[in-house]
Design a protein around this motif. Sequence first.
Motif, PDB file in Angstrom:
ATOM      1  N   SER A   3      -0.188   4.675 -21.650  1.00 51.16           N
ATOM      2  CA  SER A   3       0.102   3.260 -21.343  1.00 51.16           C
ATOM      3  C   SER A   3      -0.999   2.372 -21.686  1.00 51.16           C
ATOM      4  CB  SER A   3       0.330   3.156 -19.783  1.00 51.16           C
ATOM      5  OG  SER A   3       0.386   1.857 -19.412  1.00 51.16           O
ATOM      6  N   ALA A   4      -2.343   2.842 -21.328  1.00 50.21           N
ATOM      7  CA  ALA A   4      -3.299   1.962 -21.531  1.00 50.21           C
ATOM      8  C   ALA A   4      -3.578   1.665 -23.211  1.00 50.21           C
ATOM      9  CB  ALA A   4      -5.005   2.455 -20.972  1.00 50.21           C
ATOM     10  N   GLN A   5      -3.277   2.840 -23.918  1.00 46.96           N
ATOM     11  CA  GLN A   5      -3.537   2.768 -25.209  1.00 46.96           C
ATOM     12  C   GLN A   5      -2.350   2.082 -25.934  1.00 46.96           C
ATOM     13  OE1 GLN A   5      -3.120   6.763 -27.185  1.00 46.96           O
ATOM     14  NE2 GLN A   5      -4.012   6.180 -28.913  1.00 46.96           N
ATOM     15  N   LYS A   6      -1.143   2.007 -25.500  1.00 49.39           N
ATOM     16  CA  LYS A   6      -0.092   1.324 -25.999  1.00 49.39           C
ATOM     17  C   LYS A   6      -0.501  -0.091 -25.842  1.00 49.39           C
ATOM     18  CE  LYS A   6       3.494   4.611 -25.877  1.00 49.39           C
ATOM     19  NZ  LYS A   6       4.580   5.195 -25.131  1.00 49.39           N
ATOM     20  N   GLY A   7      -0.774  -0.690 -24.582  1.00 48.25           N
ATOM     21  CA  GLY A   7      -1.271  -1.819 -24.299  1.00 48.25           C
ATOM     22  C   GLY A   7      -2.245  -2.310 -25.027  1.00 48.25           C
ATOM     23  N   THR A   8      -3.193  -1.587 -25.371  1.00 47.92           N
ATOM     24  CA  THR A   8      -4.406  -1.922 -26.305  1.00 47.92           C
ATOM     25  C   THR A   8      -4.011  -2.199 -27.597  1.00 47.92           C
ATOM     26  OG1 THR A   8      -5.930  -0.438 -24.929  1.00 47.92           O
ATOM     27  CG2 THR A   8      -6.768  -1.124 -26.973  1.00 47.92           C
ATOM     28  N   LYS A   9      -3.200  -1.163 -28.213  1.00 49.25           N
ATOM     29  CA  LYS A   9      -2.475  -1.493 -29.257  1.00 49.25           C
ATOM     30  C   LYS A   9      -1.759  -2.952 -29.413  1.00 49.25           C
ATOM     31  CE  LYS A   9       0.163   0.184 -33.218  1.00 49.25           C
ATOM     32  NZ  LYS A   9       0.175  -1.092 -33.823  1.00 49.25           N
ATOM     33  N   LYS A  10      -1.092  -3.230 -28.239  1.00 46.49           N
ATOM     34  CA  LYS A  10      -0.286  -4.632 -28.248  1.00 46.49           C
ATOM     35  C   LYS A  10      -1.437  -5.664 -28.384  1.00 46.49           C
ATOM     36  CE  LYS A  10       3.726  -3.065 -25.774  1.00 46.49           C
ATOM     37  NZ  LYS A  10       4.405  -3.541 -24.324  1.00 46.49           N
ATOM     38  N   GLU A  32      -1.565  -2.256 -14.492  1.00 49.19           N
ATOM     39  CA  GLU A  32      -0.414  -1.283 -14.787  1.00 49.19           C
ATOM     40  C   GLU A  32      -1.201   0.183 -14.792  1.00 49.19           C
ATOM     41  OE1 GLU A  32       1.776  -2.307 -18.239  1.00 49.19           O
ATOM     42  OE2 GLU A  32       3.068  -3.672 -17.225  1.00 49.19           O
ATOM     43  N   THR A  33      -2.412   0.171 -15.328  1.00 49.92           N
ATOM     44  CA  THR A  33      -3.098   1.216 -15.650  1.00 49.92           C
ATOM     45  C   THR A  33      -3.673   1.873 -14.328  1.00 49.92           C
ATOM     46  OG1 THR A  33      -3.486   0.758 -17.874  1.00 49.92           O
ATOM     47  CG2 THR A  33      -4.970   2.245 -16.712  1.00 49.92           C
ATOM     48  N   VAL A  34      -4.300   0.686 -13.663  1.00 50.44           N
ATOM     49  CA  VAL A  34      -5.069   1.082 -12.459  1.00 50.44           C
ATOM     50  C   VAL A  34      -3.815   1.612 -11.429  1.00 50.44           C
ATOM     51  CG1 VAL A  34      -6.109   0.037 -10.354  1.00 50.44           C
ATOM     52  CG2 VAL A  34      -6.797  -0.575 -12.522  1.00 50.44           C
ATOM     53  N   THR A  60      -3.264  19.961  -9.824  1.00 49.79           N
ATOM     54  CA  THR A  60      -4.201  19.763 -10.954  1.00 49.79           C
ATOM     55  C   THR A  60      -3.050  19.370 -12.424  1.00 49.79           C
ATOM     56  OG1 THR A  60      -5.581  21.162 -10.442  1.00 49.79           O
ATOM     57  CG2 THR A  60      -5.965  20.744 -12.697  1.00 49.79           C
ATOM     58  N   GLN A  61      -2.119  20.239 -12.276  1.00 52.40           N
ATOM     59  CA  GLN A  61      -1.181  19.950 -13.392  1.00 52.40           C
ATOM     60  C   GLN A  61      -0.433  18.528 -13.303  1.00 52.40           C
ATOM     61  OE1 GLN A  61       1.551  23.123 -13.557  1.00 52.40           O
ATOM     62  NE2 GLN A  61       0.038  24.635 -14.365  1.00 52.40           N
ATOM     63  N   ASP A  62       0.100  18.441 -11.850  1.00 52.19           N
ATOM     64  CA  ASP A  62       0.640  16.904 -11.898  1.00 52.19           C
ATOM     65  C   ASP A  62      -0.278  15.646 -12.032  1.00 52.19           C
ATOM     66  OD1 ASP A  62       3.082  18.180 -11.100  1.00 52.19           O
ATOM     67  OD2 ASP A  62       2.712  17.872  -9.057  1.00 52.19           O
ATOM     68  N   THR A  63      -1.603  15.850 -11.436  1.00 50.93           N
ATOM     69  CA  THR A  63      -2.518  14.895 -11.741  1.00 50.93           C
ATOM     70  C   THR A  63      -2.933  14.777 -13.309  1.00 50.93           C
ATOM     71  OG1 THR A  63      -3.547  15.359  -9.737  1.00 50.93           O
ATOM     72  CG2 THR A  63      -5.000  14.053 -11.003  1.00 50.93           C
ATOM     73  N   THR A  64      -3.129  15.707 -13.671  1.00 46.15           N
ATOM     74  CA  THR A  64      -3.466  15.814 -15.275  1.00 46.15           C
ATOM     75  C   THR A  64      -2.268  15.005 -15.942  1.00 46.15           C
ATOM     76  OG1 THR A  64      -4.657  17.705 -15.269  1.00 46.15           O
ATOM     77  CG2 THR A  64      -3.858  16.831 -17.375  1.00 46.15           C
ATOM     78  N   LYS A  65      -1.076  15.032 -15.612  1.00 44.70           N
ATOM     79  CA  LYS A  65       0.160  14.471 -16.303  1.00 44.70           C
ATOM     80  C   LYS A  65       0.212  13.219 -16.170  1.00 44.70           C
ATOM     81  CE  LYS A  65       3.168  18.468 -16.260  1.00 44.70           C
ATOM     82  NZ  LYS A  65       4.532  19.134 -15.840  1.00 44.70           N
ATOM     83  N   ALA A  66      -0.231  12.746 -15.038  1.00 43.37           N
ATOM     84  CA  ALA A  66      -0.350  11.277 -14.379  1.00 43.37           C
ATOM     85  C   ALA A  66      -1.230  10.640 -15.078  1.00 43.37           C
ATOM     86  CB  ALA A  66      -0.398  11.167 -12.742  1.00 43.37           C
ATOM     87  N   PHE A  67      -2.508  11.148 -15.414  1.00 39.90           N
ATOM     88  CA  PHE A  67      -3.529  10.648 -15.968  1.00 39.90           C
ATOM     89  C   PHE A  67      -3.290  10.285 -17.485  1.00 39.90           C
ATOM     90  CE2 PHE A  67      -7.699  10.855 -18.132  1.00 39.90           C
ATOM     91  CZ  PHE A  67      -8.428   9.734 -17.418  1.00 39.90           C
TER      92      PHE A  67
END
Length: 161
Positions: free
Chosen positions: A72-79, A143-145, A59-66
């Motif tokens: 990454s998606a947020q940074k991409g959206t900002k770009k 990249e997000t997927v 759960t912790q690993d999955t949460t970190k990856a999510f």
Amino acid sequence: MLSPDTTEYGDLNMNEYAKQTEEMIKNAQKMMMPDGVQKTIEDNLNKTRDAYSKFSEITQDTTKAFEKACDSAQKGTKKITDKIVAQTSENTKAAFDAAGAILQSKSVPEATQLQAEFFKQQLENLGQQSKEIYEMSNKIASETVKSLNTAANKAFEQNSK
């Protein structure tokens, strides 16, 4: 009227009740759990702890990856947003420049010619700008997927162990 040694349930003496309760507790303390039952309980408790620890780690690993994928998606959206703002600024400047040139024209045919050139240039720009935004969006989505798939595969692999 009730005496201090009786209850409302009858003639049971409170002292006798207390003695009976003490005797039951002493007898219960003397009882031993069979070795097989205690061993089974200990084994099950250890297995449950191990399963919980494994589940917690997954759960912790999955949460970190999510979270990483979302960042990454947020940074991409900002770009993309920054790119759209820059393009809008370019288009607005071009429109003002074209309007100024049209206002300085000497004749209606010249003004019409300038306006037609501006529209043609803006259509070309729009095509290029749309292509840039499309490519950026695809890259960010891929990249997000990919990050989410990697996290999901890792979680499934950990769960299978």
